[in-house]
Motif scaffolding. Sequence first.
Motif, PDB file in Angstrom:
ATOM      1  N   GLU A   5       0.829  -1.218   0.000  1.00 16.87           N
ATOM      2  CA  GLU A   5       0.000   0.000   0.000  1.00 16.87           C
ATOM      3  C   GLU A   5       0.856   1.257   0.000  1.00 16.87           C
ATOM      4  O   GLU A   5       0.528   2.235  -0.666  1.00 16.87           O
ATOM      5  CB  GLU A   5      -0.960   0.000   1.184  1.00 16.87           C
ATOM      6  CG  GLU A   5      -2.094  -1.003   1.056  1.00 16.87           C
ATOM      7  CD  GLU A   5      -2.878  -0.856  -0.246  1.00 16.87           C
ATOM      8  OE1 GLU A   5      -3.255   0.286  -0.596  1.00 16.87           O
ATOM      9  OE2 GLU A   5      -3.101  -1.877  -0.911  1.00 16.87           O
ATOM     10  N   LYS A   8       2.105   1.712  -3.532  1.00 21.76           N
ATOM     11  CA  LYS A   8       1.049   2.207  -4.422  1.00 21.76           C
ATOM     12  C   LYS A   8       0.813   3.696  -4.209  1.00 21.76           C
ATOM     13  O   LYS A   8       0.658   4.446  -5.179  1.00 21.76           O
ATOM     14  CB  LYS A   8      -0.250   1.433  -4.189  1.00 21.76           C
ATOM     15  CG  LYS A   8      -0.217   0.034  -4.743  1.00 21.76           C
ATOM     16  CD  LYS A   8      -1.534  -0.681  -4.488  1.00 21.76           C
ATOM     17  CE  LYS A   8      -1.529  -2.095  -5.014  1.00 21.76           C
ATOM     18  NZ  LYS A   8      -2.811  -2.782  -4.764  1.00 21.76           N
ATOM     19  N   THR A   9       0.824   4.116  -2.958  1.00 25.13           N
ATOM     20  CA  THR A   9       0.627   5.534  -2.646  1.00 25.13           C
ATOM     21  C   THR A   9       1.766   6.366  -3.222  1.00 25.13           C
ATOM     22  O   THR A   9       1.542   7.400  -3.843  1.00 25.13           O
ATOM     23  CB  THR A   9       0.539   5.740  -1.118  1.00 25.13           C
ATOM     24  OG1 THR A   9      -0.572   4.999  -0.623  1.00 25.13           O
ATOM     25  CG2 THR A   9       0.378   7.200  -0.765  1.00 25.13           C
ATOM     26  N   LYS A  12       1.570   6.694  -7.036  1.00 28.09           N
ATOM     27  CA  LYS A  12       0.584   7.700  -7.441  1.00 28.09           C
ATOM     28  C   LYS A  12       1.141   9.108  -7.264  1.00 28.09           C
ATOM     29  O   LYS A  12       0.965   9.970  -8.129  1.00 28.09           O
ATOM     30  CB  LYS A  12      -0.701   7.540  -6.634  1.00 28.09           C
ATOM     31  CG  LYS A  12      -1.504   6.329  -7.019  1.00 28.09           C
ATOM     32  CD  LYS A  12      -2.739   6.201  -6.147  1.00 28.09           C
ATOM     33  CE  LYS A  12      -3.477   4.912  -6.435  1.00 28.09           C
ATOM     34  NZ  LYS A  12      -4.628   4.716  -5.547  1.00 28.09           N
ATOM     35  N   LEU A  57       6.985  -2.982  -6.997  1.00 29.91           N
ATOM     36  CA  LEU A  57       5.628  -3.448  -6.680  1.00 29.91           C
ATOM     37  C   LEU A  57       5.337  -4.767  -7.386  1.00 29.91           C
ATOM     38  O   LEU A  57       4.811  -5.708  -6.788  1.00 29.91           O
ATOM     39  CB  LEU A  57       4.598  -2.383  -7.078  1.00 29.91           C
ATOM     40  CG  LEU A  57       3.139  -2.728  -6.834  1.00 29.91           C
ATOM     41  CD1 LEU A  57       2.879  -2.939  -5.344  1.00 29.91           C
ATOM     42  CD2 LEU A  57       2.240  -1.628  -7.381  1.00 29.91           C
TER      43      LEU A  57
END
Length: 62
Positions: A5, A8-9, A12, A57
């Motif tokens: 997570e 992913k943050t 972005k 990732l």
Amino acid sequence: MKTIEDLKTRIKELGRQAAEYSQQAAQASKTNREKSRSLMQQAREASKRYQILIQELKRLQG
């Protein structure tokens, strides 16, 4: 080690950052070539970090 997570943050954030630098560079190119070059360099660096994190990732999910 970052969690999935967290990655992913950060991915972005870097994607948005690269896009913002690129847009700012396009605007600056009309009036200030040096500033435009600097912003495009920042966009490239953010994009490289973005790609590295995407690979990380994929490795973690794989």
